[in-house]
Design a protein around this motif. Structure first.
Motif, PDB file in Angstrom:
ATOM      1  N   GLN A 141       0.846  -1.184   0.000  1.00  0.00           N
ATOM      2  CA  GLN A 141       0.000   0.000   0.000  1.00  0.00           C
ATOM      3  C   GLN A 141       0.885   1.238   0.000  1.00  0.00           C
ATOM      4  O   GLN A 141       1.908   1.278   0.691  1.00  0.00           O
ATOM      5  CB  GLN A 141      -0.924   0.010   1.220  1.00  0.00           C
ATOM      6  CG  GLN A 141      -1.981   1.102   1.198  1.00  0.00           C
ATOM      7  CD  GLN A 141      -2.964   0.963   2.350  1.00  0.00           C
ATOM      8  OE1 GLN A 141      -2.649   0.363   3.372  1.00  0.00           O
ATOM      9  NE2 GLN A 141      -4.150   1.507   2.184  1.00  0.00           N
ATOM     10  N   LEU A 142       0.495   2.245  -0.784  1.00  0.00           N
ATOM     11  CA  LEU A 142       1.260   3.476  -0.900  1.00  0.00           C
ATOM     12  C   LEU A 142       0.480   4.645  -0.326  1.00  0.00           C
ATOM     13  O   LEU A 142      -0.743   4.706  -0.451  1.00  0.00           O
ATOM     14  CB  LEU A 142       1.595   3.783  -2.365  1.00  0.00           C
ATOM     15  CG  LEU A 142       2.487   2.809  -3.125  1.00  0.00           C
ATOM     16  CD1 LEU A 142       2.743   3.329  -4.533  1.00  0.00           C
ATOM     17  CD2 LEU A 142       3.798   2.595  -2.404  1.00  0.00           C
ATOM     18  N   HIS A 143       1.218   5.548   0.282  1.00  0.00           N
ATOM     19  CA  HIS A 143       0.660   6.838   0.678  1.00  0.00           C
ATOM     20  C   HIS A 143       1.482   7.896  -0.024  1.00  0.00           C
ATOM     21  O   HIS A 143       2.682   8.053   0.237  1.00  0.00           O
ATOM     22  CB  HIS A 143       0.715   7.025   2.194  1.00  0.00           C
ATOM     23  CG  HIS A 143       0.243   8.382   2.640  1.00  0.00           C
ATOM     24  ND1 HIS A 143      -1.082   8.756   2.593  1.00  0.00           N
ATOM     25  CD2 HIS A 143       0.926   9.457   3.132  1.00  0.00           C
ATOM     26  CE1 HIS A 143      -1.203  10.002   3.029  1.00  0.00           C
ATOM     27  NE2 HIS A 143       0.012  10.453   3.364  1.00  0.00           N
ATOM     28  N   LEU A 144       0.866   8.636  -0.954  1.00  0.00           N
ATOM     29  CA  LEU A 144       1.571   9.584  -1.798  1.00  0.00           C
ATOM     30  C   LEU A 144       1.073  11.001  -1.551  1.00  0.00           C
ATOM     31  O   LEU A 144      -0.054  11.207  -1.087  1.00  0.00           O
ATOM     32  CB  LEU A 144       1.386   9.230  -3.284  1.00  0.00           C
ATOM     33  CG  LEU A 144       1.713   7.797  -3.695  1.00  0.00           C
ATOM     34  CD1 LEU A 144       1.307   7.553  -5.138  1.00  0.00           C
ATOM     35  CD2 LEU A 144       3.189   7.519  -3.523  1.00  0.00           C
ATOM     36  N   THR A 145       1.900  11.964  -1.887  1.00  0.00           N
ATOM     37  CA  THR A 145       1.471  13.353  -1.846  1.00  0.00           C
ATOM     38  C   THR A 145       0.669  13.671  -3.096  1.00  0.00           C
ATOM     39  O   THR A 145       0.796  13.007  -4.125  1.00  0.00           O
ATOM     40  CB  THR A 145       2.690  14.286  -1.763  1.00  0.00           C
ATOM     41  OG1 THR A 145       3.532  14.037  -2.897  1.00  0.00           O
ATOM     42  CG2 THR A 145       3.470  14.045  -0.487  1.00  0.00           C
ATOM     43  N   ASP A 146      -0.152  14.686  -3.010  1.00  0.00           N
ATOM     44  CA  ASP A 146      -0.969  15.085  -4.158  1.00  0.00           C
ATOM     45  C   ASP A 146      -0.093  15.829  -5.158  1.00  0.00           C
ATOM     46  O   ASP A 146       0.492  16.870  -4.850  1.00  0.00           O
ATOM     47  CB  ASP A 146      -2.125  15.987  -3.702  1.00  0.00           C
ATOM     48  CG  ASP A 146      -3.106  15.227  -2.816  1.00  0.00           C
ATOM     49  OD1 ASP A 146      -3.199  13.995  -2.985  1.00  0.00           O
ATOM     50  OD2 ASP A 146      -3.758  15.864  -1.970  1.00  0.00           O
ATOM     51  N   CYS A 147      -0.033  15.287  -6.354  1.00  0.00           N
ATOM     52  CA  CYS A 147       0.781  15.904  -7.401  1.00  0.00           C
ATOM     53  C   CYS A 147       0.279  15.419  -8.747  1.00  0.00           C
ATOM     54  O   CYS A 147       0.047  14.212  -8.934  1.00  0.00           O
ATOM     55  CB  CYS A 147       2.263  15.557  -7.223  1.00  0.00           C
ATOM     56  SG  CYS A 147       3.340  16.331  -8.436  1.00  0.00           S
ATOM     57  N   LYS A 148       0.099  16.342  -9.677  1.00  0.00           N
ATOM     58  CA  LYS A 148      -0.388  15.978 -10.993  1.00  0.00           C
ATOM     59  C   LYS A 148       0.733  15.335 -11.792  1.00  0.00           C
ATOM     60  O   LYS A 148       1.843  15.843 -11.862  1.00  0.00           O
ATOM     61  CB  LYS A 148      -0.909  17.223 -11.726  1.00  0.00           C
ATOM     62  CG  LYS A 148      -1.493  16.911 -13.095  1.00  0.00           C
ATOM     63  CD  LYS A 148      -1.997  18.171 -13.781  1.00  0.00           C
ATOM     64  CE  LYS A 148      -2.563  17.848 -15.153  1.00  0.00           C
ATOM     65  NZ  LYS A 148      -3.051  19.080 -15.842  1.00  0.00           N
ATOM     66  N   GLN A 149       0.420  14.190 -12.405  1.00  0.00           N
ATOM     67  CA  GLN A 149       1.411  13.473 -13.188  1.00  0.00           C
ATOM     68  C   GLN A 149       1.356  13.923 -14.646  1.00  0.00           C
ATOM     69  O   GLN A 149       0.285  14.143 -15.198  1.00  0.00           O
ATOM     70  CB  GLN A 149       1.166  11.965 -13.110  1.00  0.00           C
ATOM     71  CG  GLN A 149       1.236  11.407 -11.696  1.00  0.00           C
ATOM     72  CD  GLN A 149       1.074   9.899 -11.687  1.00  0.00           C
ATOM     73  OE1 GLN A 149       1.736   9.195 -12.453  1.00  0.00           O
ATOM     74  NE2 GLN A 149       0.188   9.405 -10.844  1.00  0.00           N
TER      75      GLN A 149
END
Length: 949
Positions: free
Chosen positions: A714-722
Motif C-alpha cells: 500500500q502506498l501513501h503519496l502526496t498530491d501531485c499531478k502526473q
C-alpha cells in the motif's frame, strides 16, 4: 563560320574574330566603339586602335608586343575588385590560422604581403598563394570540426529524410471510405492531411494538437487518430493503411515527431538497437547498412522508418578478428551514412574475439552515468576466452541498463554444457550497482538484454537434415522451433528464467555457405568423420525487465545480404520507457510524506533448513537498506518452509507520485546464521497506484527458482499531478467481441479497467505461442492467500472501483447488475470472505415453471474473462479429491483486487497446477555454499513446472 565578339570594359574595347573555334584576330581599342570596320576588321572612326594582331600574319597592323603591357592592364582592370577582396580577406585568414596553429607558414604570409604590395606580379600567383593558405587552414580545422560534430552532434538530415514520407490511406467517415494522403514532417512537427499526393498542404496539425493514436487489435491495419482543432474541439479520424508495416512506420514517425518537439528537458522513452553477429573471423562487407536499418527477414521495419536514428546502438560480435578502433570506425561510418549523425562511443569491452560496443546519440552523453563493464571466460576449464561473455551497464538518467554478449559452447550434443555456461556467467559477471551484490545480474537492472551466439541447436537426428532444409524453404518454422533446444530448456526453467524473447519469424541463421544465403552447409568433414551442423537459430536476443515497465519489441529478424560469415547478423529494436533525474517540487529540508507498507508477507522457500529468515528491502528511492525482524517458520508440504513476516513501513526519499510510481523494491530473503540469500524478487510500486494491492513474486537465486513470496503493498503519496508519458501516446483498443490472446491461445486475457489500454506498459503482450513466466505476472495455484490477508477496507476499494469504466459492470456474460445487486454487494468494514463457490446444480432452476429463465450467477464488480457473445458453459463438478478450478487473477504485476469474487465459468479444462513433477530439491541439500564455483553442471533434481503460462 566566322564570329566577331566585342567586349567593353573600363573604357577599353576588345574585338576578337573567331573562326572554327580558333581566335584569328584580336583588336584592342580605346574610346567608344563606332565607325565602320576597315580592312581586316579594324575599327574606323572615333575608336583609336592600340594594337592589331593577327595570328595568321596575313592581316595588316602592328605585331603583338612580347611584354603584353595592354593585356596586363586589361587583366588588372578586370581583377581590380578581386584584388581588393584578396587584400581584405588575407589578414582575416592569417588571424584564423594563428588561432588554429601558432606556427603559421612564414612563406605564405610574406608572399601574400609582397604580392599585395606589388601590382605587377601575376594575379594567378596571388591566387595560388591564397589557395595554399586556405588548404592549410582546412587541414588544421578538420580535427576541430570533427570534435565539434561529435560533441554537439551533426544532424543535417539524410538526403532521403529531407523529403517527408507520405502514406496513402483510406479514411472512413459515416460509413464512406475515401482515399487520402498523410504526410509526416518530423522537422517542422506537422502532420498534413491531403486529398491528393501532390495536392495543397493547407490542412495540417502541429505536434501538440495530435493527442493520441489508437491501434485496432482486430484489424492490424486500422488506426484512430485523436486531434484537437483550433476551436479546441477534439475530433477522431479512422484511417486504414494498406499493410501493417505502414501503420507501424507511421506510428514510429509520429512518436519521433512528438519526441523531437516535446518541451520536456529529458526524454521519457528511447529506442534501442541490438545486433549480434558471429563474423566467422572474416571482415565485414563493404556495406552493412541493412543490419542497422532492420532490413531482411522476420519482423522488420518499414522503409519509411528505416532512417529514423535510434538513441542507443548495442553491437555484439563473436569471432571478431578486427581491432577495437577499426570496428568502431566501421560502425560509426555506417550509422553516419544512414542518419547523418556522428554517434558517441559510450563503452567497448572485448574478451578475445567476443566484443560488445555501445554507441549513443551525442545529446545523450550527459544522461549516461555509472558505467561498468566486465567479462567472464567459460572456455576449457573456465580459463580460455574463446567462449564466454562480455557485459556493459550504465544508468540512463534514472533507469538502469545491462547488456550481455555471450558466445556459448558449440555442438549439438553439448546442451548441458551451454546451460552451465549460462549459470557461470550469471555468477561471475560483476557489473552494475555494487550495493546490489546479494542479487545476480538478472535483478540488478531495470532492463537486462542478453544477446549473442548462444549456440543452441535444433534437436533432431542428422538424418532429418534434408527435411529441415525443406521446411525452412517452405517457411514452416513453428514445427522446427518446437525442437529448438533453447525453447525447451527455457520451458523447463533451466536457463533464462523469466526472460522474454520476441516471436521468431525468420529462418535459422546458422550454418550457411559463405557468400550465399541460398544454401545451408550442414556437413563438415573432420579427421574423426563427418560432423553435422543442422540449421539452427544460434543467434538470439532476449530481455528481462522489472515489472510494469514500458518495453515493446519493434523488430526482430536477420539480414539476407551480409554473407561474409556462415552466420547471418540478427537485429532487434526496442521501445523502452525511461525515468528522468527527478527533482522534487517540495521543500528538500522537509520530511517526506510518502509511505510504503508491506503487509502479510509470506515466503515459501524450497529448503529444509531450520534457520531463521529475514527480508531486506533495496531501492534507489530508499535512503538505506531496510531489514525486517525474524520471520516465523512453519513446515510446509513437499519439504519446503513457509515463513511469515510482520508489517514493514518504508519511507521514500521523495513522495511525489511521478517519481515514486516509476520505482521498484528489490526483495532479498536471507538467513540469520550466515547472511546468505535464499531468494530474490522485485515488486513494482506502480502496482499499488490506485489502492492497496496483493502481489505474488517468484523468488530466484543464481538463475533457478527457490520459492515464492506473497503479500500486499500500500502506498501513501502526496498530491501531485502526473505528466503524460510519451509511450502512452499510442494505445491498444480492446475490441468489443475479441480479446488479447495470450500465448496459450486462450481468448482470455488479464482484465483491463479501461477500454483503451497500453498492454506492454501493463505487462500484457499481444503475442501468440507459449506464455512466458515473468515471475510476477501470475499467482501460483499450489495454494491460496489466506482470507484474512485479502481483507481491506472499503475506502481503498472505492478508489479502485471509481476507475472502472461503467461497461465493466454490465457484462452480458454475467447478466446486468441492478442497483439493488450493487447495494447488496457492498460489504461493511471488516467483511468476511465469501462462502465457497456453489455447485453447478445450485444454479439450476428451482421449479419446473422456471425452466425458461436462465440462471443468474452471483453479481460481481467486474469481469475477469473475455467473451465473444457466447453463452458461458456451466462449470463442471470437480472430481472427488481433485481441486476446484481456480479463477485466473489479474496478471498486471500479480495484482489482486480485494473483494468478493464469484467463480468464473470454465470454458475448457485449465492446465494442471504447477506442482513439481517430484519432490522439490532442497536448495541447500548439497551441502555446498552458494559460491561461484560449486554449482554442478547438471541439475537433474530441479523441480520442473508442468507447463508454461
Amino acid at each position: 563560320m566566322v564570329v566577331t565578339r566585342c567586349v567593353v570594359s573600363q573604357g577599353l574595347v576588345t574585338k576578337c574574330v573567331v573562326s572554327q573555334g580558333i581566335v584569328t584576330k584580336c583588336v584592342v581599342s580605346q574610346g567608344i566603339e563606332g565607325g565602320d570596320q576597315g580592312p581586316g576588321g579594324a575599327p574606323e572612326g572615333p575608336a583609336r586602335v592600340l594594337h592589331h594582331v593577327c595570328d595568321s600574319g596575313c592581316c595588316p597592323g602592328p605585331q603583338w608586343d612580347p611584354s603584353l603591357p595592354c593585356l596586363k592592364k586589361l587583366t588588372l582592370g578586370f581583377c581590380r575588385n578581386l584584388n581588393n577582396e584578396i587584400s581584405h580577406i588575407v589578414p582575416t585568414l592569417e588571424a584564423f590560422q594563428k588561432v588554429l596553429d601558432q606556427q603559421i607558414c612564414p612563406r605564405i604570409g610574406r608572399s601574400i604581403s609582397q604580392v599585395s604590395a606589388d601590382p605587377v606580379l601575376s594575379m594567378s600567383f596571388r591566387l595560388e598563394e591564397l589557395t595554399k593558405l586556405l588548404h592549410s587552414i582546412e587541414e588544421k580545422a578538420l580535427p576541430a570540426k570533427n570534435a565539434l560534430f561529435e560533441s554537439v552532434g551533426f544532424d543535417g538530415g539524410h538526403k532521403r529524410s529531407l523529403i517527408p514520407p507520405t502514406f496513402e490511406v483510406k479514411s472512413e467517415s459515416l460509413g464512406i471510405s475515401t482515399k487520402m494522403y498523410l504526410k509526416v514532417d518530423v522537422e517542422t512537427g506537422r502532420l498534413y492531411f491531403k486529398k491528393t499526393k501532390d495536392g495543397p498542404e493547407d490542412k495540417f496539425f502541429v505536434q501538440n494538437k495530435i493527442l493520441q493514436l489508437v491501434k485496432s487489435q482486430k484489424m492490424p491495419t486500422k488506426l484512430a487518430i485523436s486531434l484537437e482543432t483550433d476551436k479546441e474541439k477534439i475530433i477522431k479520424k479512422d484511417i486504414t493503411f494498406y499493410d501493417t508495416k505502414k501503420r507501424e512506420g507511421f506510428c514510429q514517425l509520429l512518436q519521433q515527431l512528438k519526441n523531437k518537439h516535446s518541451a520536456k528537458p529529458d526524454p521519457d522513452m528511447i529506442t534501442v538497437f541490438l545486433g549480434t553477429w558471429n563474423m566467422g573471423n572474416a571482415g565485414p562487407p563493404h556495406s552493412i547498412k541493412s543490419w542497422f536499418q532492420c532490413q531482411g527477414q522476420g519482423k522488420t521495419r518499414d522503409d519509411t522508418a528505416g532512417h529514423i536514428p535510434h538513441d542507443l546502438y548495442v553491437i555484439g560480435t563473436q569471432e571478431d578478428a578486427l581491432g577495437e578502433r577499426e570496428w568502431t570506425d566501421i560502425v560509426k561510418n555506417a550509422l553516419q551514412l544512414i542518419t547523418d549523425i556522428r554517434f558517441k562511443l559510450i563503452a567497448i569491452q572485448t574478451l578475445w574475439n567476443i566484443r560488445i560496443l555501445v554507441l549513443a546519440k551525442p545529446e545523450h552523453e550527459n544522461r549516461i552515468s555509472h558505467l561498468f563493464s566486465d567479462s567472464v571466460k567459460t572456455g576449457i576449464a573456465n580459463t580460455l576466452g574463446n567462449k564466454g561473455a562480455v557485459g556493459v551497464s550504465f544508468m540512463f538518467n534514472g533507469t538502469s541498463f545491462g547488456f550481455v554478449n555471450s558466445h556459448l559452447t558449440s555442438g549439438s550434443e553439448k546442451k548441458l554444457r551451454r546451460n552451465q555456461n549460462y549459470i557461470n556467467i550469471l555468477r561471475l559477471l560483476n557489473f552494475g550497482d555494487k550495493k546490489l551484490n546479494p542479487f545476480d545480474i538478472t535483478h540488478r537492472f531495470t532492463h537486462l538484454f542478453w544477446l549473442g551466439d548462444l549456440n543452441y541447436r535444433i534437436e533432431l537426428p542428422s538424418t532429418e537434415a534434408e527435411n529441415i532444409v525443406s521446411k525452412i524453404k517452405q517457411q514452416q518454422y513453428q514445427e522446427l522451433l518446437g525442437k529448438d533446444q533453447l525453447t525447451m530448456e527455457r520451458d523447463e526453467g533451466k536457463v533464462f528464467l523469466h526472460f522474454d524473447e520476441e516471436d521468431i519469424s525468420f529462418p535459422p541463421t546458422y550454418r550457411f555457405e559463405r557468400d550465399t544465403r541460398e544454401k545451408y552447409a550442414y556437413t563438415k568433414a573432420k579427421a574423426t568423420g563427418t560432423k553435422y551442423n543442422l540449421p539452427s537459430w544460434c543467434d538470439r536476443v532476449l530481455r528481462k525487465s522489472y515489472p510494469l515497465v514500458h518495453v515493446v519489441c519493434q523488430s526482430y529478424g536477420c539480414t539476407n545480404d551480409i554473407m561474409t560469415s556462415d552466420h547471418s547478423p540478427v537485429f532487434a529494436t526496442f521501445e523502452v520507457g525511461v525515468s528522468s533525474q527527478f527533482v522534487s517540487k517540495h521543500d528538500p529540508n522537509s520530511a517526506s510524506d510518502g509511505r510504503i507498507k508491506f503487509m502479510n508477507c509470506v515466503a515459501t522457500l524450497f529448503t529444509k533448513s531450520k534457520t531463521k529468515f529475514f527480508i531486506e528491502y533495496y531501492s534507489s528511492c530508499l535512503e538505506k537498506i531496510v531489514k525486517t525482524s525474524e520471520g516465523e517458520n512453519t513446515e510446509h508440504k513437499n519439504g519446503s518452509v513457509k515463513v511469515r513476516f510482520g508489517e514493514v513501513q518504508l519511507t521514500p526519499i521523495i513522495s511525489d507520485p511521478e517519481y515514486l510510481l516509476d520505482q521498484h523494491i528489490l526483495i532479498c530473503v536471507k538467513s540469520t546464521d550466515c547472511d546468505e540469500s535464499y531468494g530474490e524478487g522485485c515488486v513494482a510500486l506502480r502496482a499499488a497506484e490506485a489502492c492497496r494491492a496483493e502481489f505474488c513474486v517468484t523468488l530466484t537465486h543464481h538463475g533457478e527458482r527457490t520459492g515464492k513470496l506473497i503479500g500486499s503493498i500500500q502506498l501513501h503519496l502526496t498530491d501531485c499531478k502526473q505528466t503524460e508519458k510519451l509511450y502512452d501516446f499510442i494505445k491498444i483498443e480492446k475490441d468489443d467481441h475479441g480479446s488479447i490472446k495470450g500465448k496459450t491461445g486462450d481468448k482470455c486475457a488479464p482484465p483491463q479497467a479501461l477500454e483503451i489500454t497500453n498492454p506492454s506498459y501493463m505487462g500484457v503482450g499481444i503475442k501468440c505461442g507459449y506464455a512466458t513466466d515473468k515471475g510476477w505476472s501470475y499467482t501460483p495455484k499450489t495454494g491460496s492467500i489466506s482470507p484474512k490477508h485479502l481483507g481491506q477496507d472499503r475506502a481503498s476499494n472505492t478508489a479502485c472501483e471509481s476507475k472502472l469504466s461503467p461497461e465493466m459492470f454490465d457484462n452480458p456474460l454475467y447478466a446486468s447488475m441492478t442497483a439493488q445487486d450493487r447495494k447488496e454487494q457492498e460489504a461493511p468494514r471488516g467483511w468476511e470472505p465469501p462462502p465457497p463457490p456453489p455447485d453447478p446444480g445450485a444454479l439450476a432452476p428451482a421449479a419446473d415453471g422456471d425452466l425458461d429463465r436462465p440462471p443468474k450467477p452471483m453479481p460481481r464488480n467486474r469481469s475477469f474473462t473475455c467473451s465473444e457473445s457466447k453463452a458461458p458453459p456451466l462449470p463442471t463438478t470437480p472430481a472427488p479429491g481433485s481441486k476446484r478450478p481456480v479463477a485466473p487473477l489479474r496478471s498486471d504485476g500479480a495484482l489482486v483486487l480485494s473483494g468478493p469474487r464469484p467463480p468464473l465459468p470454465v470454458k475448457r479444462p485449465g492446465p494442471s497446477d504447477p506442482q513439481p513433477l517430484h519432490k522439490p530439491r532442497e536448495y541447500r541439500d548439497q551441502g555446498d555454499p552458494a559460491g561461484k564455483h560449486t554449482r554442478n553442471p547438471a541439475r537433474p533434481n530441479q523441480p520442473l513446472p508442468a507447463h508454461r503460462q
